[in-house]
Design an enzyme around this catalytic site. Structure first.
Site, short mmCIF file in Angstrom:
data_model
loop_
_atom_site.label_atom_id
_atom_site.label_comp_id
_atom_site.label_asym_id
_atom_site.label_seq_id
_atom_site.Cartn_x
_atom_site.Cartn_y
_atom_site.Cartn_z
N SER A 120 0.82 -1.21 0.00
CA SER A 120 0.00 0.00 0.00
C SER A 120 0.85 1.26 0.00
O SER A 120 0.34 2.34 -0.23
CB SER A 120 -0.94 0.00 1.20
OG SER A 120 -0.24 -0.26 2.38
N HIS A 141 -3.07 -3.37 -5.78
CA HIS A 141 -3.37 -2.92 -4.41
C HIS A 141 -4.86 -3.01 -4.10
O HIS A 141 -5.65 -2.19 -4.56
CB HIS A 141 -2.87 -1.46 -4.25
CG HIS A 141 -3.15 -0.89 -2.90
ND1 HIS A 141 -3.51 0.41 -2.69
CD2 HIS A 141 -3.12 -1.47 -1.67
CE1 HIS A 141 -3.69 0.62 -1.40
NE2 HIS A 141 -3.47 -0.51 -0.77
N GLU A 153 -6.25 -0.99 -7.19
CA GLU A 153 -5.35 -0.15 -7.98
C GLU A 153 -4.36 -1.06 -8.71
O GLU A 153 -3.72 -1.91 -8.07
CB GLU A 153 -4.59 0.81 -7.07
CG GLU A 153 -5.50 1.83 -6.42
CD GLU A 153 -4.78 2.70 -5.40
OE1 GLU A 153 -5.14 3.87 -5.28
OE2 GLU A 153 -3.88 2.20 -4.70
P1 NAI Z 1 -0.93 -9.61 7.82
O1 NAI Z 1 0.04 -9.32 8.89
O2 NAI Z 1 -2.37 -9.86 8.18
O3 NAI Z 1 -0.44 -10.86 6.96
C1 NAI Z 1 0.85 -10.98 6.44
C2 NAI Z 1 1.18 -12.47 6.33
O4 NAI Z 1 2.40 -12.59 5.61
C3 NAI Z 1 1.40 -13.14 7.68
O5 NAI Z 1 0.58 -14.28 7.78
C4 NAI Z 1 2.89 -13.52 7.67
O6 NAI Z 1 3.16 -14.75 8.32
C5 NAI Z 1 3.18 -13.62 6.18
N1 NAI Z 1 4.57 -13.39 5.81
C6 NAI Z 1 5.41 -12.42 6.26
N2 NAI Z 1 6.59 -12.49 5.62
C7 NAI Z 1 6.50 -13.54 4.73
C8 NAI Z 1 7.38 -14.09 3.78
N3 NAI Z 1 8.59 -13.59 3.57
N4 NAI Z 1 6.94 -15.13 3.04
C9 NAI Z 1 5.70 -15.64 3.22
N5 NAI Z 1 4.82 -15.16 4.12
C10 NAI Z 1 5.21 -14.11 4.86
O7 NAI Z 1 -0.82 -8.39 6.79
P2 NAI Z 1 -1.93 -7.81 5.79
O8 NAI Z 1 -2.72 -6.78 6.50
O9 NAI Z 1 -2.62 -8.92 5.11
O10 NAI Z 1 -1.00 -7.01 4.75
C11 NAI Z 1 -0.24 -7.68 3.78
C12 NAI Z 1 0.23 -6.66 2.75
O11 NAI Z 1 -0.91 -5.99 2.19
C13 NAI Z 1 1.14 -5.56 3.27
O12 NAI Z 1 2.05 -5.22 2.27
C14 NAI Z 1 0.17 -4.41 3.51
O13 NAI Z 1 0.78 -3.16 3.49
C15 NAI Z 1 -0.78 -4.58 2.35
N6 NAI Z 1 -2.11 -4.02 2.52
C16 NAI Z 1 -2.79 -4.15 3.69
C17 NAI Z 1 -4.08 -3.60 3.83
C18 NAI Z 1 -4.83 -3.76 5.09
O14 NAI Z 1 -5.85 -3.06 5.26
N7 NAI Z 1 -4.46 -4.65 6.01
C19 NAI Z 1 -4.72 -2.89 2.72
C20 NAI Z 1 -3.95 -2.88 1.50
C21 NAI Z 1 -2.69 -3.39 1.44
#
Ligand code: NAI
Length: 506
Positions: A120, A141, A153
């Site tokens: 994001s 995104h 996006e």
């Molecule tokens: P989250 O913390 O809920 O999930 C991330 C997951 O990725 C975790 O289960 C973790 O174990 C896993 N992970 C971390 N490093 C890893 C790796 N190297 N290989 C494989 N798995 C790995 O995070 P969330 O909220 O789902 O966000 C994920 C991405 O989406 C981030 O880049 C965030 O900025 C983006 N994003 C989040 C939004 C939100 O509202 N939460 C909205 C739009 C984008």
């Protein structure tokens, strides 16, 4: 039909599981991976529960449930993603971690497989700079929760192949999402456009104009926003929102339009993060905001006539009708009598400026908001020389028909005017910088942020000329470049065009 046959989603958190559900539901085979096996299990169980509830509510057939679940499978080892032709990364928001993953994926998948990131805030071009084939890297995104937020996006990195962008957009559209194609610009499209709402609300708070609850009520009832900015800060977490503000401000090299609020660091240090810490701008008990007890207003005798500066017949009629229901007279003279309570209706100016210019009596003059909202909530603006008895009479008379009256301190553009003007001006900047075509900008913002109009549509709705007048007044009063006019806005007003009128790019 999708040109992708098998999608690998890496990261099974809030976003990854939603992305998997969306595309499995749309008929594409999805493999879900995470470095933590239990996260994959949890995501699949979460999605199964969600879909089963949709079946129970009659929103999904049992056959569709079975088919969607069959298309969504775990991949415990990254290597199992080797046969995927689209890899969507939704891991931790960290540039090095994403670059390392993309490097690893490049060794694994076919050379024509597409690599997309759900980041994001990170630059797609920077993520792609770690890759051997940056042409196949793009941003994808989504918004949370993915299946319900029907917009994505599609971010074009500096070196992204246009065909990759087209294919991702077509995939999203096939799954029922609006694809907003946007360049690799700070905050992309939506998070950039969203910089005018919360930050201006914080600025209004910092200036002592109104309380967070008042600002929220006014913006919801007068402009039609589904959530107030402070409710939104509490929901998102002030730490998260502030980090976005700091990041965008920094990426635009300290552009004053995006200046973060100096009120925030102390609140963060004190742990006032919002819902997740139990207290932010509101206090929460059992997940619900504790309502503020409304201050009781003692009834006063209405013994003065009112005078109104507006010549506009519709405004006069509305005000006269409310005053009539209070049993008080609206004077018709050019100038107020010696007893009259004077109501001024500025556009962009504060009450003090109108009083000085029109030589009105400071003890008896206050301002009434007439641009936005009159029927659900009314806003009166006092100034430092106002007599308390005059204010009490005005508050009572203008609320005589039962519409709640909010009293705020002197502010150029009240609250609604300055917030809407900021949103329009920023939308115009985004259009001017070719970050999105007008229709794409407005639709993406409405879908992602729930605004009642897109930024440009807001301007056309309230009148671009009025928006210009508000911004000129804000700029004059504060003498800050934050409120300077976007050339897109100025030109369209000068030429008599709607703000949504598109223009050739370069
Ligand atoms: P989250 O913390 O809920 O999930 C991330 C997951 O990725 C975790 O289960 C973790 O174990 C896993 N992970 C971390 N490093 C890893 C790796 N190297 N290989 C494989 N798995 C790995 O995070 P969330 O909220 O789902 O966000 C994920 C991405 O989406 C981030 O880049 C965030 O900025 C983006 N994003 C989040 C939004 C939100 O509202 N939460 C909205 C739009 C984008």
């Amino acid at each position: 039909m999708s040109t992708f046959k098998r999608i690998g989603v890496i990261g099974s958190g809030a976003m990854g599981r939603g992305i998997a559900q969306l595309f499995a539901g749309a008929g594409v085979e999805v493999l879900l991976h995470d470095s933590r096996g239990e996260a994959i299990e949890q995501a699949l169980a979460f999605n199964r529960d969600l879909l089963q509830r949709a079946v129970a509510k009659g929103k999904l057939s049992a056959e569709a449930l079975a088919a969607t679940l069959a298309r969504m499978r775990p991949a415990y080892a990254l290597e199992e993603l080797a046969g995927c032709d689209l890899l969507i990364e939704a891991i931790v928001e960290n540039l090095e971690a994403k670059q390392a993953l993309f490097r690893e994926l490049e060794q694994l998948v076919a050379e024509d497989a597409v690599l997309a990131s759900n980041t994001s805030s990170l630059s797609i071009s920077r993520i792609a700079s770690a890759c051997e084939h940056p042409r196949r890297v793009a941003g994808f995104h989504f918004f949370n929760p993915v299946p319900l937020m029907k917009v994505v996006e599609v971010v074009r990195g500096e070196l992204t192949d246009p065909q990759v962008v087209e294919r991702l957009a077509a995939l999203a559209e096939a799954a029922g999402h609006f694809a907003a194609v946007t360049p690799d610009s700070p905050g992309f499209l939506v998070n950039h456009a969203g910089r005018a709402y919360g930050p201006e609300a914080l600025r209004i708070l910092a200036e002592g104009i109104a309380s967070p609850a008042q600002i929220d009520r006014i913006l919801k009832d007068c402009l039609g926003f589904p959530m107030g900015p402070f409710e939104l800060f509490d929901l998102t977490g002030l730490d998260v929102s502030h980090a976005v503000m700091e990041s965008i401000h920094g990426q635009f090299y300290q552009e004053p339009r995006y200046t973060p609020s100096a009120l925030v660091p102390a609140r963060l240090a004190a742990g006032l993060l919002g819902r997740k810490s139990g207290r932010g701008f509101y206090r929460y008990v059992d997940g619900k905001a504790v309502p503020e007890a409304p201050a009781a207003q003692a009834a006063v005798t209405l013994d003065r006539p009112f005078w109104l500066d507006a010549r506009d017949a519709a405004v006069r009629d509305r005000v006269a009708a409310v005053l009539a229901s209070a049993g008080v007279e609206l004077e018709q003279g050019e100038r107020p009598s010696a007893q009259a309570i004077c109501l001024v209706t500025p556009l962009g100016e504060d009450a003090s400026s109108v009083i000085a210019r029109e030589q009105l009596p400071p003890a008896r003059t206050l301002a009434l908001e007439t641009l936005a909202g009159f029927d659900r909530r009314r806003v009166l603006m006092r100034q430092p020389a106002l007599d308390a008895q005059v204010l009490a009479q005005a508050r009572q008379a203008l609320g005589a028909d039962g519409v709640p009256v909010e009293v705020i301190n002197d502010s150029p553009g009240f609250i609604a005017q300055r917030v809407v003007a900021g949103i329009v001006n920023l939308g115009c900047e985004i259009a001017q910088r070719r970050i999105a075509a007008p229709a794409v900008l407005d639709r993406a913002v409405q879908l992602a942020l729930g605004y009642p109009h897109g930024p440009l549509g807001f301007g056309d709705h309230y009148g671009a000329r009025k928006i210009v007048q508000i911004l000129h007044a804000l700029h004059d009063l504060y003498q800050e470049p934050r409120y300077r006019l976007s050339p897109w806005l100025r030109r369209r007003v000068q030429l008599g065009l709607p703000l949504t009128a598109a223009e050739e790019g370069v």
